[in-house]
Design an enzyme around this catalytic site. Sequence first.
Site, short mmCIF file in Angstrom:
data_model
loop_
_atom_site.label_atom_id
_atom_site.label_comp_id
_atom_site.label_asym_id
_atom_site.label_seq_id
_atom_site.Cartn_x
_atom_site.Cartn_y
_atom_site.Cartn_z
CG ASN A 56 -0.27 -0.07 2.53
OD1 ASN A 56 0.87 0.38 2.67
ND2 ASN A 56 -0.95 -0.60 3.54
CD GLU A 84 2.02 -2.60 3.35
OE1 GLU A 84 1.43 -3.08 4.32
OE2 GLU A 84 1.73 -2.88 2.15
CG ASP A 89 -6.94 -8.35 3.88
OD1 ASP A 89 -5.72 -8.14 3.74
OD2 ASP A 89 -7.54 -8.16 4.95
#
Length: 525
Positions: A226, A229, A312
């Site tokens: 993301n 990250e 997810d």
Amino acid sequence: MARLSNQEGLAEWLPRRLAEEPPVVTVVGDAILDGWWDGLIERFCREAPAPVVQVKRRDFAPGGAANTAMNLAALGADVRFVSLVGKDSAGQELLGRLVAAGIDISGVVQHPRMITTTKFRISSAGQVMLRLDDAATDVPPEGLQELAAAIPGALAGSNAVVLCDYEAGALEGPVRDALMDALGPTRSPQTGSHPDSSHRQGTLLVVDAHHPARWAELKPDLATPNAQEAARLLGTELPGGAARCPFVEAHADQLLRASGAGAVVVTLDRDGTLTLRSSDPDASGDDTNGARATHRTWARPEAEKQASGAGDTFVAALTLARAVGLPLTTSVDLAQAAADVVVHRPGTSVCTTEELARHLGGFADTALTADELARQVEAHRREGRRIVLTNGCFDVLHRGHTRYLNQAKQLGDVLVVALNSDSSVRQLKGQDRPVNPEADRAAVIAALSCVDHVTVFDTPTPIPLIELLQPDVYAKGGDYTPEMLAETAAVEHYGGTVTILDYVPEHSTTAVLERIRSTGENPHA
């Protein structure tokens, strides 16, 4: 397992086709139990200036790596789950829900000294007021040893492996060593595989980690950081607003090197996703000479204050699509559509095959009339949005089309695609075209995240539509200059701009049709 054609589009039947021959996907990572407690607030407590929430409803759902597993199962994959949880009530609740979803939990280790990570979200009237995290501070070493011993058997025969490393401790020490031994690159690459990844013998490896660089030596096929990250990989903060995507794209080489991945799909919440890779194996005979290839999706967000886990869902749908052989760009588009489904809901939820099919089917019959479109465009214009118009047949959708449409979207805020009617396609391409009727072409184009509105026109050129809508930018792909286009005078008359984008060669569509005719393959089967 049968591989799907590289020409699949985002049609309603595609999710069901993906589930017909389910790949075996093993999810290894940190399991979380999400608790959603909702109630009424009518007073403050006497001890402190804090609201009293009178709980009316308690919901639980698998979270973290377990949510990725749940989404994969809901989309039709044959799922194995590998993790370390406690022998506590939270662990029992979590495993019970996984089993009920048809997930193989034989690779899950329950340890009496392990605390199952639980995140309780306390909400009222749709607003999360507080989150309580109950997690292990020390992961028992013997639990990790037992989990490490289970890794080789759990990975055997997998078509895809997803590593979900959220730094909760399940992938530390001996578990990490076991994953390196099982998945690490040790032999010369296979044809078409990511360099040095042949030791996995065709197993797709996806890394979804807070620190993707930690798994770089595995040379994963995909990494899905993301924004936060990705910033860690770059060692800097990402800019906000419109500068974020160009910044990520400008640092593509660094992101690819730091993650070790063949492709990096950066998820940017409301800004959609940006796919980066050093070369494009989905191209049919198109030599990119190692140049970076990018693909953008645009989210259709909902202001749902309690939504959780859409990332997810994205990773699950992306993994499933790639595991059965869909091109990366199509897989990313499908994953964005699945994430758009769950982001509209409160709590931690999953996207099922039927829900995704209905979502894509909802784009059918969405082509607007010219008058309806003019009203929509005027509303966008009142809100200060920049309108981009492009047109074409878009009969058999291929990679060149999607790249071109993504480029067009980046010229403004709202992308309108005008499709040639069936009769005009016949005049342009011959009596055996179009392959797909205008209603089907409109539905597939509308399902692309970069497209905001679709209409069908039946005139020799889109000039009447241009004069009606007066777009800020008229985009055209092909071997043209603005001076060569009949539409240029109409656009410049009201002060618009004509922009020429990448050439989409006719031989790409012709090659697809020749392949279908020679093999007898039915793209709608």
